[in-house]
Design an enzyme around this catalytic site. Sequence first.
Site, short mmCIF file in Angstrom:
data_model
loop_
_atom_site.label_atom_id
_atom_site.label_comp_id
_atom_site.label_asym_id
_atom_site.label_seq_id
_atom_site.Cartn_x
_atom_site.Cartn_y
_atom_site.Cartn_z
N ASP A 9 -18.17 8.59 -8.35
CA ASP A 9 -16.79 8.68 -8.84
C ASP A 9 -16.49 10.11 -9.28
OD1 ASP A 9 -16.15 5.99 -8.31
OD2 ASP A 9 -17.13 5.36 -10.16
N LYS A 43 -21.82 5.07 -2.96
CA LYS A 43 -20.54 4.36 -2.99
C LYS A 43 -19.39 5.35 -3.13
CE LYS A 43 -18.73 1.91 -6.60
NZ LYS A 43 -17.30 2.29 -6.61
N ASP A 70 -15.70 1.51 -1.22
CA ASP A 70 -15.22 0.55 -2.23
C ASP A 70 -13.73 0.80 -2.50
OD1 ASP A 70 -14.95 -1.13 -4.45
OD2 ASP A 70 -15.92 0.27 -5.82
N LEU A 71 -12.87 0.32 -1.60
CA LEU A 71 -11.43 0.55 -1.74
C LEU A 71 -10.68 -0.70 -2.16
CD1 LEU A 71 -10.90 2.99 1.30
CD2 LEU A 71 -11.38 3.53 -1.09
N LYS A 72 -11.37 -1.83 -2.25
CA LYS A 72 -10.82 -3.08 -2.81
C LYS A 72 -9.41 -3.38 -2.30
CE LYS A 72 -13.24 -2.58 -7.26
NZ LYS A 72 -13.63 -1.14 -7.20
N PHE A 73 -9.29 -3.60 -0.99
CA PHE A 73 -7.97 -3.81 -0.40
C PHE A 73 -7.33 -5.11 -0.90
CE2 PHE A 73 -10.04 -1.32 3.16
CZ PHE A 73 -9.42 -0.13 2.82
N HIS A 74 -6.02 -5.07 -1.09
CA HIS A 74 -5.24 -6.25 -1.53
C HIS A 74 -3.80 -6.01 -1.09
CE1 HIS A 74 -4.29 -9.22 -5.07
NE2 HIS A 74 -3.79 -9.61 -3.91
N ASP A 75 -3.41 -6.63 0.05
CA ASP A 75 -2.07 -6.41 0.60
C ASP A 75 -1.78 -7.57 1.54
OD1 ASP A 75 0.33 -5.11 1.62
OD2 ASP A 75 -0.57 -3.19 1.04
N ASN A 78 -1.76 -8.50 7.62
CA ASN A 78 -1.77 -7.53 8.72
C ASN A 78 -2.21 -6.15 8.24
OD1 ASN A 78 -1.09 -6.79 11.52
ND2 ASN A 78 0.47 -5.51 10.51
N THR A 79 -1.76 -5.76 7.04
CA THR A 79 -2.13 -4.45 6.50
C THR A 79 -3.61 -4.39 6.16
OG1 THR A 79 0.10 -4.15 5.66
CG2 THR A 79 -1.60 -2.81 4.64
N THR A 135 -15.75 -6.40 -13.28
CA THR A 135 -16.73 -6.45 -14.38
C THR A 135 -16.18 -5.82 -15.67
OG1 THR A 135 -17.68 -4.49 -13.34
CG2 THR A 135 -18.83 -6.58 -13.01
N GLN A 207 -16.63 -0.98 -19.03
CA GLN A 207 -17.21 -2.21 -18.52
C GLN A 207 -17.38 -3.23 -19.65
OE1 GLN A 207 -17.46 -2.73 -15.45
NE2 GLN A 207 -18.14 -0.94 -14.31
N GLY A 227 -22.89 3.86 -11.81
CA GLY A 227 -22.16 5.12 -11.74
C GLY A 227 -22.55 6.05 -12.86
N ARG A 228 -21.79 6.03 -13.94
CA ARG A 228 -21.94 7.00 -15.02
C ARG A 228 -23.33 7.12 -15.63
NH1 ARG A 228 -16.37 4.79 -17.39
NH2 ARG A 228 -17.21 3.02 -16.20
O1 C5P Z 1 -19.76 4.16 -14.01
P1 C5P Z 1 -19.94 2.70 -13.72
O2 C5P Z 1 -21.40 2.31 -13.57
O3 C5P Z 1 -19.19 1.80 -14.68
O4 C5P Z 1 -19.27 2.51 -12.28
C1 C5P Z 1 -19.07 1.26 -11.70
C2 C5P Z 1 -18.47 1.43 -10.36
O5 C5P Z 1 -18.32 0.16 -9.73
C3 C5P Z 1 -17.07 2.06 -10.36
O6 C5P Z 1 -16.99 2.91 -9.22
C4 C5P Z 1 -16.13 0.90 -10.21
O7 C5P Z 1 -14.96 1.25 -9.52
C5 C5P Z 1 -16.97 -0.08 -9.39
N1 C5P Z 1 -16.66 -1.51 -9.57
C6 C5P Z 1 -16.71 -2.14 -10.78
N2 C5P Z 1 -16.41 -3.48 -10.89
C7 C5P Z 1 -16.10 -4.18 -9.81
C8 C5P Z 1 -16.08 -3.56 -8.56
C9 C5P Z 1 -16.37 -2.19 -8.47
O8 C5P Z 1 -17.03 -1.51 -11.79
N3 C5P Z 1 -15.88 -5.48 -9.89
#
Ligand code: C5P
Length: 253
Positions: A9, A43, A70-75, A78-79, A135, A207, A227-228
Amino acid sequence: MAELVIALDYPTMDAALATARGLRGAAKAAGAGESAGGRLWMKVGLELFTASGPEVVARLKDMGFPVFLDLKFHDIPNTVRGAVRSAVATGADMCNIHLSGGERMCRAAVEGLAEGAAVRGPGIAPILLGVTVLTSVAPGELPGGADPSAEASRLALCGREWGLSGVVCSGHEAEGIKQRCGSDFICLTPGIRPAAPQGSGSGGDDQRRVMTPAEAVRAGSDYLVVGRPVTGAAGPDGPAEAARRILAEIREA
Ligand code: C5P
Protein backbone atom coordinates in the site's frame (compact mmCIF):
# COMPACT_ATOMS: atom_id res chain seq x y z
CA MET A 1 1.07 -24.59 3.90
CA ALA A 2 -0.42 -21.12 4.17
CA GLU A 3 1.13 -18.47 1.92
CA LEU A 4 2.06 -14.91 2.85
CA VAL A 5 0.76 -11.95 0.85
CA ILE A 6 2.43 -8.57 1.39
CA ALA A 7 0.12 -5.56 0.91
CA LEU A 8 2.14 -2.97 -1.02
CA ASP A 9 0.00 0.00 0.00
CA TYR A 10 2.23 2.77 -1.36
CA PRO A 11 1.48 5.99 -3.25
CA THR A 12 4.11 5.34 -5.95
CA MET A 13 5.38 2.42 -8.01
CA ASP A 14 9.00 3.18 -7.09
CA ALA A 15 8.29 2.83 -3.37
CA ALA A 16 6.38 -0.43 -3.91
CA LEU A 17 9.10 -1.94 -6.11
CA ALA A 18 11.83 -0.95 -3.64
CA THR A 19 10.08 -2.91 -0.88
CA ALA A 20 9.41 -5.83 -3.23
CA ARG A 21 13.10 -5.94 -4.14
CA GLY A 22 14.03 -6.05 -0.46
CA LEU A 23 11.61 -8.93 0.08
CA ARG A 24 13.12 -11.22 -2.54
CA GLY A 25 15.63 -12.53 -0.01
CA ALA A 26 12.84 -13.37 2.42
CA ALA A 27 11.12 -15.39 -0.30
CA LYS A 28 14.27 -17.41 -0.89
CA ALA A 29 14.76 -17.92 2.84
CA ALA A 30 11.22 -19.30 2.95
CA GLY A 31 12.33 -22.09 0.66
CA ALA A 32 10.73 -20.73 -2.46
CA GLY A 33 13.77 -21.54 -4.60
CA GLU A 34 15.77 -19.27 -6.82
CA SER A 35 12.82 -17.25 -8.06
CA ALA A 36 11.14 -14.94 -5.61
CA GLY A 37 7.82 -16.69 -6.19
CA GLY A 38 6.21 -19.48 -4.25
CA ARG A 39 5.05 -18.67 -0.79
CA LEU A 40 5.49 -14.95 -0.89
CA TRP A 41 2.93 -12.95 -2.86
CA MET A 42 2.70 -9.23 -3.54
CA LYS A 43 -0.65 -7.47 -3.27
CA VAL A 44 -1.47 -4.42 -5.36
CA GLY A 45 -4.41 -2.50 -3.94
CA LEU A 46 -6.46 0.57 -4.76
CA GLU A 47 -3.87 3.18 -3.75
CA LEU A 48 -0.96 1.72 -5.70
CA PHE A 49 -2.95 0.63 -8.76
CA THR A 50 -4.63 4.02 -9.07
CA ALA A 51 -1.22 5.68 -9.01
CA SER A 52 0.71 3.25 -11.19
CA GLY A 53 -1.71 1.39 -13.44
CA PRO A 54 -1.08 -2.15 -14.71
CA GLU A 55 2.68 -1.64 -15.13
CA VAL A 56 3.30 -2.39 -11.46
CA VAL A 57 1.73 -5.84 -11.87
CA ALA A 58 4.04 -6.60 -14.79
CA ARG A 59 7.11 -5.38 -12.88
CA LEU A 60 6.31 -7.54 -9.84
CA LYS A 61 5.70 -10.54 -12.08
CA ASP A 62 9.08 -9.91 -13.73
CA MET A 63 10.65 -10.15 -10.26
CA GLY A 64 9.07 -13.61 -9.94
CA PHE A 65 6.28 -12.82 -7.48
CA PRO A 66 2.73 -14.06 -7.83
CA VAL A 67 0.44 -11.01 -7.69
CA PHE A 68 -2.93 -10.47 -6.01
CA LEU A 69 -4.72 -7.51 -7.62
CA ASP A 70 -6.97 -6.38 -4.77
CA LEU A 71 -9.41 -3.94 -6.40
CA LYS A 72 -12.61 -5.32 -4.78
CA PHE A 73 -14.92 -4.71 -7.73
CA HIS A 74 -18.59 -3.87 -6.99
CA ASP A 75 -20.69 -2.58 -9.91
CA ILE A 76 -23.30 -3.77 -12.39
CA PRO A 77 -22.65 -7.28 -13.80
CA ASN A 78 -21.47 -6.15 -17.25
CA THR A 79 -18.97 -3.68 -15.78
CA VAL A 80 -17.58 -6.16 -13.28
CA ARG A 81 -17.25 -8.84 -15.95
CA GLY A 82 -15.11 -6.47 -18.03
CA ALA A 83 -13.14 -5.27 -15.01
CA VAL A 84 -12.24 -8.83 -13.95
CA ARG A 85 -11.32 -9.68 -17.55
CA SER A 86 -9.00 -6.64 -17.63
CA ALA A 87 -7.57 -7.43 -14.18
CA VAL A 88 -6.61 -10.94 -15.26
CA ALA A 89 -5.20 -9.63 -18.55
CA THR A 90 -2.69 -7.51 -16.55
CA GLY A 91 -1.06 -10.77 -15.48
CA ALA A 92 -2.57 -10.90 -11.99
CA ASP A 93 -2.80 -14.37 -10.45
CA MET A 94 -5.61 -13.47 -8.07
CA CYS A 95 -8.32 -10.79 -8.02
CA ASN A 96 -11.51 -10.11 -6.08
CA ILE A 97 -15.04 -8.72 -6.03
CA HIS A 98 -17.55 -7.82 -3.31
CA LEU A 99 -20.00 -10.67 -2.67
CA SER A 100 -22.61 -8.12 -1.65
CA GLY A 101 -22.88 -7.28 -5.39
CA GLY A 102 -25.16 -10.30 -5.65
CA GLU A 103 -25.46 -13.46 -7.71
CA ARG A 104 -25.64 -11.99 -11.22
CA MET A 105 -22.64 -9.76 -10.59
CA CYS A 106 -20.59 -12.62 -9.16
CA ARG A 107 -21.46 -15.02 -11.97
CA ALA A 108 -20.55 -12.31 -14.50
CA ALA A 109 -17.20 -11.94 -12.73
CA VAL A 110 -16.57 -15.69 -13.09
CA GLU A 111 -17.17 -15.32 -16.84
CA GLY A 112 -14.81 -12.33 -16.99
CA LEU A 113 -12.16 -14.42 -15.19
CA ALA A 114 -12.35 -17.15 -17.85
CA GLU A 115 -12.22 -14.57 -20.64
CA GLY A 116 -9.16 -12.85 -19.14
CA ALA A 117 -7.40 -16.20 -18.66
CA ALA A 118 -8.11 -17.14 -22.28
CA VAL A 119 -6.45 -13.91 -23.44
CA ARG A 120 -3.27 -14.92 -21.57
CA GLY A 121 -3.17 -18.42 -23.06
CA PRO A 122 -3.62 -22.05 -22.08
CA GLY A 123 -2.92 -23.32 -18.57
CA ILE A 124 -3.59 -19.98 -16.83
CA ALA A 125 -5.88 -20.47 -13.82
CA PRO A 126 -6.22 -17.23 -11.88
CA ILE A 127 -8.08 -17.20 -8.57
CA LEU A 128 -11.26 -15.16 -8.03
CA LEU A 129 -12.20 -14.41 -4.43
CA GLY A 130 -15.27 -12.77 -2.94
CA VAL A 131 -14.94 -10.19 -0.17
CA THR A 132 -17.31 -11.10 2.66
CA VAL A 133 -17.14 -8.43 5.40
CA LEU A 134 -14.06 -6.21 5.62
CA THR A 135 -11.72 -7.07 8.49
CA SER A 136 -11.90 -3.41 9.57
CA VAL A 137 -15.59 -3.82 10.47
CA ALA A 138 -16.24 -4.41 14.19
CA PRO A 139 -19.34 -6.01 15.75
CA GLY A 140 -22.05 -3.34 15.92
CA GLU A 141 -20.82 -1.44 12.86
CA LEU A 142 -22.85 -3.14 10.13
CA PRO A 143 -26.13 -1.47 9.12
CA GLY A 144 -29.06 -3.14 10.89
CA GLY A 145 -26.76 -4.53 13.59
CA ALA A 146 -25.87 -7.75 11.71
CA ASP A 147 -23.03 -9.75 13.25
CA PRO A 148 -19.95 -9.46 10.96
CA SER A 149 -18.87 -13.09 11.40
CA ALA A 150 -22.37 -14.49 10.76
CA GLU A 151 -22.71 -12.25 7.72
CA ALA A 152 -19.28 -13.33 6.44
CA SER A 153 -20.23 -17.02 6.71
CA ARG A 154 -23.57 -16.44 4.98
CA LEU A 155 -21.88 -14.60 2.10
CA ALA A 156 -19.18 -17.27 1.81
CA LEU A 157 -21.79 -19.97 1.18
CA CYS A 158 -23.30 -17.77 -1.55
CA GLY A 159 -19.84 -17.30 -3.08
CA ARG A 160 -19.27 -21.03 -3.27
CA GLU A 161 -22.66 -21.52 -4.93
CA TRP A 162 -21.96 -18.72 -7.41
CA GLY A 163 -18.71 -20.31 -8.62
CA LEU A 164 -15.96 -18.40 -6.81
CA SER A 165 -12.72 -20.11 -5.70
CA GLY A 166 -12.93 -18.72 -2.18
CA VAL A 167 -13.37 -15.67 0.01
CA VAL A 168 -11.63 -12.85 1.81
CA CYS A 169 -12.57 -13.18 5.48
CA SER A 170 -11.11 -12.60 8.92
CA GLY A 171 -9.36 -15.42 10.74
CA HIS A 172 -12.32 -15.54 13.12
CA GLU A 173 -14.54 -16.88 10.33
CA ALA A 174 -12.08 -19.13 8.48
CA GLU A 175 -12.71 -22.32 10.45
CA GLY A 176 -16.50 -22.10 10.16
CA ILE A 177 -16.30 -21.23 6.46
CA LYS A 178 -14.06 -24.23 5.77
CA GLN A 179 -16.53 -26.48 7.61
CA ARG A 180 -19.51 -25.16 5.67
CA CYS A 181 -17.94 -24.64 2.23
CA GLY A 182 -15.32 -27.41 2.13
CA SER A 183 -11.60 -27.48 2.84
CA ASP A 184 -10.68 -26.63 -0.77
CA PHE A 185 -12.67 -23.37 -0.62
CA ILE A 186 -9.95 -20.73 -0.22
CA CYS A 187 -9.87 -18.42 2.81
CA LEU A 188 -7.62 -15.38 2.41
CA THR A 189 -7.23 -13.43 5.62
CA PRO A 190 -6.22 -9.79 6.10
CA GLY A 191 -6.20 -8.18 9.54
CA ILE A 192 -3.08 -10.15 10.54
CA ARG A 193 -1.11 -8.66 13.39
CA PRO A 194 2.03 -10.40 14.71
CA ALA A 195 2.05 -10.80 18.50
CA ALA A 196 5.51 -9.23 18.84
CA PRO A 197 5.50 -5.57 17.76
CA GLN A 198 7.15 -5.19 14.36
CA GLY A 199 6.10 -2.41 11.99
CA SER A 200 3.98 0.65 12.53
CA GLY A 201 0.86 -1.47 12.13
CA SER A 202 1.45 -3.72 15.11
CA GLY A 203 -1.29 -2.11 17.15
CA GLY A 204 -4.07 -3.06 14.73
CA ASP A 205 -4.53 0.37 13.12
CA ASP A 206 -7.96 0.55 11.43
CA GLN A 207 -8.33 -3.25 11.52
CA ARG A 208 -10.79 -4.74 14.02
CA ARG A 209 -11.24 -8.51 13.50
CA VAL A 210 -7.53 -9.33 13.84
CA MET A 211 -5.48 -12.47 14.52
CA THR A 212 -1.80 -13.37 14.78
CA PRO A 213 -0.26 -15.31 11.87
CA ALA A 214 -0.18 -18.54 13.92
CA GLU A 215 -3.81 -18.17 15.00
CA ALA A 216 -4.94 -17.58 11.42
CA VAL A 217 -3.03 -20.62 10.16
CA ARG A 218 -4.56 -22.79 12.90
CA ALA A 219 -8.01 -21.44 11.98
CA GLY A 220 -7.46 -22.73 8.44
CA SER A 221 -6.59 -19.57 6.47
CA ASP A 222 -4.79 -20.40 3.21
CA TYR A 223 -3.34 -16.94 2.52
CA LEU A 224 -2.39 -14.34 5.14
CA VAL A 225 -2.36 -10.69 4.03
CA VAL A 226 0.04 -8.43 5.94
CA GLY A 227 0.69 -4.80 5.15
CA ARG A 228 1.86 -2.24 7.69
CA PRO A 229 3.51 -4.68 10.15
CA VAL A 230 5.92 -5.46 7.26
CA THR A 231 6.02 -2.28 5.17
CA GLY A 232 6.26 -0.08 8.27
CA ALA A 233 9.08 -2.06 9.92
CA ALA A 234 11.99 0.26 10.72
CA GLY A 235 15.37 0.11 9.00
CA PRO A 236 16.46 -0.76 5.47
CA ASP A 237 16.15 -4.51 6.15
CA GLY A 238 13.10 -4.06 8.44
CA PRO A 239 10.42 -5.26 6.00
CA ALA A 240 12.44 -8.34 4.95
CA GLU A 241 13.18 -9.22 8.56
CA ALA A 242 9.51 -8.80 9.54
CA ALA A 243 8.42 -10.98 6.60
CA ARG A 244 10.99 -13.66 7.54
CA ARG A 245 9.62 -13.78 11.09
CA ILE A 246 6.06 -14.14 9.86
CA LEU A 247 7.06 -16.88 7.40
CA ALA A 248 8.79 -18.73 10.24
CA GLU A 249 5.65 -18.37 12.39
CA ILE A 250 3.53 -19.76 9.52
CA ARG A 251 5.89 -22.75 9.16
CA GLU A 252 5.85 -23.49 12.88
CA ALA A 253 2.06 -23.21 13.13
O1 C5P B 1 -1.68 -2.85 6.71
P1 C5P B 1 -2.66 -3.97 6.83
O2 C5P B 1 -2.01 -5.28 7.23
O3 C5P B 1 -3.86 -3.63 7.69
O4 C5P B 1 -3.19 -4.17 5.34
C1 C5P B 1 -4.25 -5.02 5.01
C2 C5P B 1 -4.47 -5.01 3.55
O5 C5P B 1 -5.50 -5.92 3.21
C3 C5P B 1 -4.89 -3.65 2.98
O6 C5P B 1 -4.27 -3.51 1.71
C4 C5P B 1 -6.39 -3.76 2.81
O7 C5P B 1 -6.86 -3.00 1.73
C5 C5P B 1 -6.56 -5.26 2.53
N1 C5P B 1 -7.85 -5.84 2.92
C6 C5P B 1 -8.34 -5.80 4.19
N2 C5P B 1 -9.55 -6.37 4.50
C7 C5P B 1 -10.25 -7.00 3.56
C8 C5P B 1 -9.75 -7.08 2.26
C9 C5P B 1 -8.52 -6.48 1.97
O8 C5P B 1 -7.68 -5.26 5.08
N3 C5P B 1 -11.38 -7.60 3.87
